[in-house]
Design an enzyme around this catalytic site. Structure first.
Site, PDB file in Angstrom:
ATOM      1  CE  LYS A 231      -3.072  -2.402   3.317  1.00 55.00           C
ATOM      2  NZ  LYS A 231      -3.495  -2.239   4.598  1.00 55.00           N
ATOM      3  N   GLY A 232       2.113   1.099   0.423  1.00 52.42           N
ATOM      4  CA  GLY A 232       2.900   2.191   0.628  1.00 52.42           C
ATOM      5  C   GLY A 232       3.181   3.293  -0.361  1.00 52.42           C
TER       6      GLY A 232
ATOM      7  CD  GLU B  43       8.152  -0.840  -2.412  1.00 49.39           C
ATOM      8  OE1 GLU B  43       7.575   0.066  -1.934  1.00 49.39           O
ATOM      9  OE2 GLU B  43       8.298  -1.791  -2.002  1.00 49.39           O
TER      10      GLU B  43
ATOM     11  CG  ASP C 247      14.371  -0.063   5.739  1.00 49.46           C
ATOM     12  OD1 ASP C 247      15.807   0.058   6.093  1.00 49.46           O
ATOM     13  OD2 ASP C 247      13.729  -0.157   6.871  1.00 49.46           O
TER      14      ASP C 247
ATOM     15  CG  PHE D 149       9.580   3.555  12.077  1.00 51.81           C
ATOM     16  CD1 PHE D 149       9.843   2.411  11.554  1.00 51.81           C
ATOM     17  CD2 PHE D 149       8.174   4.099  11.822  1.00 51.81           C
ATOM     18  CE1 PHE D 149       8.885   1.820  10.919  1.00 51.81           C
ATOM     19  CE2 PHE D 149       7.196   3.201  11.131  1.00 51.81           C
ATOM     20  CZ  PHE D 149       7.648   2.049  10.800  1.00 51.81           C
ATOM     21  CB  VAL D 150      10.357   8.283   7.749  1.00 50.76           C
ATOM     22  CG1 VAL D 150      11.398   8.828   8.449  1.00 50.76           C
ATOM     23  CG2 VAL D 150      10.626   6.854   6.834  1.00 50.76           C
TER      24      VAL D 150
ATOM     25  CG  ASP E 279       2.129   1.340   7.500  1.00 51.24           C
ATOM     26  OD1 ASP E 279       3.227   0.978   6.854  1.00 51.24           O
ATOM     27  OD2 ASP E 279       1.691   0.553   8.269  1.00 51.24           O
TER      28      ASP E 279
ATOM     29  NE  ARG F 206      -1.064   2.246   4.960  1.00 49.46           N
ATOM     30  CZ  ARG F 206       0.090   1.282   4.765  1.00 49.46           C
ATOM     31  NH1 ARG F 206       1.054   1.782   4.092  1.00 49.46           N
ATOM     32  NH2 ARG F 206       0.162   0.110   5.133  1.00 49.46           N
TER      33      ARG F 206
HETATM   34  C1  PRP Z   1       7.212  -1.328   3.141  1.00 45.65           C
HETATM   35  C2  PRP Z   1       7.103  -0.382   1.825  1.00 45.65           C
HETATM   36  C3  PRP Z   1       7.971  -1.227   1.182  1.00 45.65           C
HETATM   37  C4  PRP Z   1       8.879  -2.120   2.017  1.00 45.65           C
HETATM   38  C5  PRP Z   1      10.335  -1.552   2.190  1.00 45.65           C
HETATM   39  O1  PRP Z   1       6.136  -2.373   3.009  1.00 45.65           O
HETATM   40  O2  PRP Z   1       6.221  -0.175   1.359  1.00 45.65           O
HETATM   41  O3  PRP Z   1       7.277  -2.032   0.094  1.00 45.65           O
HETATM   42  O4  PRP Z   1       8.338  -2.057   3.133  1.00 45.65           O
HETATM   43  O5  PRP Z   1      11.075  -2.406   3.009  1.00 45.65           O
HETATM   44  P1  PRP Z   1      12.137  -3.262   2.822  1.00 45.65           P
HETATM   45  O6  PRP Z   1      13.304  -2.838   1.847  1.00 45.65           O
HETATM   46  O7  PRP Z   1      12.824  -3.573   4.109  1.00 45.65           O
HETATM   47  O8  PRP Z   1      11.589  -4.524   2.422  1.00 45.65           O
HETATM   48  P2  PRP Z   1       5.160  -2.987   4.206  1.00 45.65           P
HETATM   49  O9  PRP Z   1       5.557  -4.437   3.871  1.00 45.65           O
HETATM   50  O10 PRP Z   1       5.308  -2.386   5.462  1.00 45.65           O
HETATM   51  O11 PRP Z   1       3.671  -2.941   3.395  1.00 45.65           O
HETATM   52  P3  PRP Z   1       2.822  -1.609   3.170  1.00 45.65           P
HETATM   53  O12 PRP Z   1       3.194  -1.051   1.616  1.00 45.65           O
HETATM   54  O13 PRP Z   1       1.414  -2.294   2.745  1.00 45.65           O
HETATM   55  O14 PRP Z   1       3.153  -0.767   4.219  1.00 45.65           O
END
Ligand code: PRP
Length: 187
Positions: free
Chosen positions: A46-47, A102, A106, A155-156, A162, A168
């Site tokens: 969703k991010g 994305e 991270d 943590f942003v 989120d 969000r």
């Molecule tokens: C978050 C973000 C990326 C991922 C990045 O997604 O949207 O997809 O983490 O982190 P990484 O490089 O450590 O893999 P999340 O799994 O929290 O789901 P979301 O997008 O639904 O918030």
């Protein structure tokens, strides 16, 4: 402005205006890179939802749009390393030039997984665009082709990102107050 959304923010990293200006630069760079082609944008929910919506409008190209939903964090503040597809591609991407969008890179677990997955699906090329890059978190060797901002090891939240599904809809990007982690009503 103080409200129940901004109360939990320690400090603002990027204002709404700063994000808008950077997204416009990224859109223009992508438009130049893919001029005369028809890339397929793949937004990772969703991010990336809010970034994607602004980015494609800042990118005057003929393009297609797909969404995938993947998650690896659950309600935790660090990646579990296991990536789950919650919503998959609805069209064949074989031979297509993909622009994966994305919100944050991270650990790299998500994009390493997606890069392998989309390569196996036969993509002709994969261009990675991330609004935020947090190099200090990296566990997998993944490099984005386009980065909005490089962020510190904090943590942003906001602009799609989120914590425990909240924040969000914050228009800016900010650092969450550490005391918010673990509040029973926020997990
Ligand atoms: C978050 C973000 C990326 C991922 C990045 O997604 O949207 O997809 O983490 O982190 P990484 O490089 O450590 O893999 P999340 O799994 O929290 O789901 P979301 O997008 O639904 O918030």
């Amino acid at each position: 402005m103080k409200n129940e959304l901004t109360n939990d923010i320690l400090r603002v990293l990027y204002t709404e205006d700063e994000i808008k200006a950077r997204v416009e630069e990224l859109g223009a760079a992508l438009a130049a890179r893919f001029a005369g082609q028809r890339p397929l944008f793949v937004g990772i929910l969703k991010g990336s939802l809010i970034f994607l919506a602004d980015l494609i409008r800042a990118c005057p190209l003929l393009c297609d749009l797909e969404m995938m939903a993947v998650s690896s964090y659950g309600n935790a503040t660090s990646s579990s390393g296991r990536v789950r597809i919650n919503h998959d591609l609805q069209q064949d991407v074989r031979g297509r030039d993909l622009v994966v969008v994305e919100d944050i890179l991270d650990s790299g677990n998500t994009l390493a997984f997606l890069r392998d997955y989309l390569t196996a699906k036969g993509a002709a090329s994969i261009t990675i665009v991330t609004l935020l890059d947090k190099p200090s978190g990296r566990q997998k060797a993944v490099t984005a082709d386009y980065v909005g901002f490089t962020v510190p090891d904090e943590f942003v939240v906001g602009y799609g990102l989120d914590y425990a599904q909240l924040y969000r809809n914050l228009p800016c990007i900010g650092v969450l107050k550490p005391e918010v982690y673990g509040k029973p009503d926020k997990t």
